[in-house]
Design a protein around this motif. Structure first.
Motif, PDB file in Angstrom:
ATOM      1  N   GLY A  37     -26.991  66.470 -18.694  1.00 12.44           N
ATOM      2  CA  GLY A  37     -27.554  67.942 -18.284  1.00 12.44           C
ATOM      3  C   GLY A  37     -28.402  68.517 -19.104  1.00 12.44           C
ATOM      4  O   GLY A  37     -29.449  69.281 -18.670  1.00 12.44           O
ATOM      5  N   SER A  38     -28.147  68.424 -20.371  1.00 11.34           N
ATOM      6  CA  SER A  38     -29.045  69.125 -21.306  1.00 11.34           C
ATOM      7  C   SER A  38     -30.301  68.551 -21.258  1.00 11.34           C
ATOM      8  O   SER A  38     -31.381  69.401 -21.214  1.00 11.34           O
ATOM      9  CB  SER A  38     -28.567  69.007 -22.585  1.00 11.34           C
ATOM     10  OG  SER A  38     -27.198  69.894 -22.608  1.00 11.34           O
ATOM     11  N   PHE A  39     -30.630  67.246 -21.208  1.00 12.04           N
ATOM     12  CA  PHE A  39     -31.881  66.613 -21.420  1.00 12.04           C
ATOM     13  C   PHE A  39     -32.592  67.010 -20.156  1.00 12.04           C
ATOM     14  O   PHE A  39     -33.891  67.396 -20.161  1.00 12.04           O
ATOM     15  CB  PHE A  39     -31.494  65.302 -21.425  1.00 12.04           C
ATOM     16  CG  PHE A  39     -32.846  64.276 -21.878  1.00 12.04           C
ATOM     17  CD1 PHE A  39     -33.004  64.011 -23.124  1.00 12.04           C
ATOM     18  CD2 PHE A  39     -33.637  63.658 -20.900  1.00 12.04           C
ATOM     19  CE1 PHE A  39     -34.136  63.228 -23.524  1.00 12.04           C
ATOM     20  CE2 PHE A  39     -34.786  63.181 -21.140  1.00 12.04           C
ATOM     21  CZ  PHE A  39     -35.013  62.982 -22.637  1.00 12.04           C
ATOM     22  N   GLU A  40     -32.015  66.939 -18.877  1.00 11.78           N
ATOM     23  CA  GLU A  40     -32.652  67.266 -17.699  1.00 11.78           C
ATOM     24  C   GLU A  40     -33.069  68.802 -17.662  1.00 11.78           C
ATOM     25  O   GLU A  40     -34.224  68.814 -17.035  1.00 11.78           O
ATOM     26  CB  GLU A  40     -31.676  66.915 -16.422  1.00 11.78           C
ATOM     27  CG  GLU A  40     -32.404  67.337 -15.130  1.00 11.78           C
ATOM     28  CD  GLU A  40     -31.010  67.168 -14.029  1.00 11.78           C
ATOM     29  OE1 GLU A  40     -31.149  67.981 -13.003  1.00 11.78           O
ATOM     30  OE2 GLU A  40     -30.482  65.908 -14.190  1.00 11.78           O
ATOM     31  N   THR A  41     -32.458  69.529 -18.419  1.00 12.29           N
ATOM     32  CA  THR A  41     -32.813  71.069 -18.436  1.00 12.29           C
ATOM     33  C   THR A  41     -34.146  71.261 -19.440  1.00 12.29           C
ATOM     34  O   THR A  41     -34.981  71.797 -18.627  1.00 12.29           O
ATOM     35  CB  THR A  41     -31.670  71.796 -19.180  1.00 12.29           C
ATOM     36  OG1 THR A  41     -30.523  71.774 -18.262  1.00 12.29           O
ATOM     37  CG2 THR A  41     -32.226  73.260 -19.429  1.00 12.29           C
ATOM     38  N   GLY A  42     -34.209  70.454 -20.356  1.00  8.22           N
ATOM     39  CA  GLY A  42     -35.421  70.460 -21.085  1.00  8.22           C
ATOM     40  C   GLY A  42     -36.516  69.846 -20.162  1.00  8.22           C
ATOM     41  O   GLY A  42     -37.745  70.504 -20.295  1.00  8.22           O
ATOM     42  N   VAL A  43     -36.247  68.622 -19.464  1.00  3.58           N
ATOM     43  CA  VAL A  43     -37.453  68.159 -18.646  1.00  3.58           C
ATOM     44  C   VAL A  43     -37.720  69.398 -17.625  1.00  3.58           C
ATOM     45  O   VAL A  43     -39.152  69.517 -17.535  1.00  3.58           O
ATOM     46  CB  VAL A  43     -36.960  66.834 -18.278  1.00  3.58           C
ATOM     47  CG1 VAL A  43     -38.052  66.430 -17.016  1.00  3.58           C
ATOM     48  CG2 VAL A  43     -36.845  65.785 -19.013  1.00  3.58           C
ATOM     49  N   LYS A  44     -36.902  69.894 -17.041  1.00  5.45           N
ATOM     50  CA  LYS A  44     -37.139  70.909 -15.978  1.00  5.45           C
ATOM     51  C   LYS A  44     -38.222  71.995 -16.360  1.00  5.45           C
ATOM     52  O   LYS A  44     -39.157  72.411 -15.739  1.00  5.45           O
ATOM     53  CB  LYS A  44     -35.951  71.518 -15.066  1.00  5.45           C
ATOM     54  CG  LYS A  44     -35.447  70.330 -14.297  1.00  5.45           C
ATOM     55  CD  LYS A  44     -34.395  70.979 -13.435  1.00  5.45           C
ATOM     56  CE  LYS A  44     -33.105  71.342 -14.169  1.00  5.45           C
ATOM     57  NZ  LYS A  44     -31.858  71.550 -13.375  1.00  5.45           N
ATOM     58  N   TYR A  45     -37.651  72.624 -17.488  1.00  2.44           N
ATOM     59  CA  TYR A  45     -38.309  73.653 -18.102  1.00  2.44           C
ATOM     60  C   TYR A  45     -39.775  73.351 -18.511  1.00  2.44           C
ATOM     61  O   TYR A  45     -40.611  73.886 -18.580  1.00  2.44           O
ATOM     62  CB  TYR A  45     -37.460  74.152 -19.238  1.00  2.44           C
ATOM     63  CG  TYR A  45     -36.662  75.285 -18.891  1.00  2.44           C
ATOM     64  CD1 TYR A  45     -35.488  74.992 -18.005  1.00  2.44           C
ATOM     65  CD2 TYR A  45     -36.776  76.822 -19.017  1.00  2.44           C
ATOM     66  CE1 TYR A  45     -34.696  75.996 -17.571  1.00  2.44           C
ATOM     67  CE2 TYR A  45     -35.803  77.539 -18.813  1.00  2.44           C
ATOM     68  CZ  TYR A  45     -34.701  77.242 -17.931  1.00  2.44           C
ATOM     69  OH  TYR A  45     -33.910  78.208 -17.407  1.00  2.44           O
ATOM     70  N   GLN A  46     -39.691  72.066 -19.241  1.00  2.00           N
ATOM     71  CA  GLN A  46     -41.100  71.414 -19.447  1.00  2.00           C
ATOM     72  C   GLN A  46     -42.000  71.391 -18.581  1.00  2.00           C
ATOM     73  O   GLN A  46     -43.283  71.740 -18.432  1.00  2.00           O
ATOM     74  CB  GLN A  46     -40.891  70.150 -20.214  1.00  2.00           C
ATOM     75  CG  GLN A  46     -42.237  69.552 -20.631  1.00  2.00           C
ATOM     76  CD  GLN A  46     -42.027  68.288 -21.683  1.00  2.00           C
ATOM     77  OE1 GLN A  46     -40.896  68.191 -22.248  1.00  2.00           O
ATOM     78  NE2 GLN A  46     -42.932  67.580 -21.609  1.00  2.00           N
ATOM     79  N   MET A  47     -41.452  70.788 -17.186  1.00  2.00           N
ATOM     80  CA  MET A  47     -42.391  70.568 -16.118  1.00  2.00           C
ATOM     81  C   MET A  47     -42.759  72.099 -15.320  1.00  2.00           C
ATOM     82  O   MET A  47     -43.949  72.345 -15.075  1.00  2.00           O
ATOM     83  CB  MET A  47     -41.803  69.724 -15.083  1.00  2.00           C
ATOM     84  CG  MET A  47     -42.701  69.817 -13.736  1.00  2.00           C
ATOM     85  SD  MET A  47     -44.236  68.956 -14.149  1.00  2.00           S
ATOM     86  CE  MET A  47     -43.835  67.153 -14.148  1.00  2.00           C
TER      87      MET A  47
END
Length: 128
Positions: A37-47
């Motif tokens: 979930g945390s990793f996905e948050t990083g990816v979403k904010y990056q995109m």
């Protein structure tokens, strides 16, 4: 400044797709649900911020200090926020969490908030 903003927008977008696929497939077996979930948050904010950088680069001339500061807030903030999350997740899954990365994440988030605040301020300036 336009080319720099476009470069980072494209780079962050490319890496978000790569990291998203990596997280969804390769890391699924070694990460906990919280880490995923945390990793996905990083990816979403990056995109999200890759797209913001690209949109800004095609709509701003970067002729003012405000516009330049806004771009730097998004570029540096995205790096600090998302990449510190990736580092925390990857090292945490190996049992060797790099704790010094913990305070970097909110610093990156603060820069992202500042970038959005500067964008809002630029709109308010034009209204007044």
């Amino acid at each position: 400044m336009i080319l720099l903003t476009q470069f980072f927008g494209a780079l962050y977008g490319l890496l978000a797709v790569v990291f998203g696929a990596f997280g969804a497939h390769a890391l699924k077996k070694s990460f906990t649900e919280d880490q995923l979930g945390s990793f996905e948050t990083g990816v979403k904010y990056q995109m999200y911020h890759a797209l913001v950088l690209l949109i800004l680069s095609f709509n701003l001339g970067f002729n003012s200090d405000l516009e330049i500061a806004m771009a730097y807030c998004f570029i540096v903030g995205t790096f600090l926020f998302s990449f510190s999350i990736y580092g925390l997740c990857l090292t945490g899954s190996k049992g060797k969490k790099l704790r010094f990365l913990g305070p970097i994440t909110p610093l990156g988030g603060l820069l992202l908030v500042a970038g959005w605040g500067l964008l809002l301020y630029s709109f308010i300036q034009k209204l007044i």
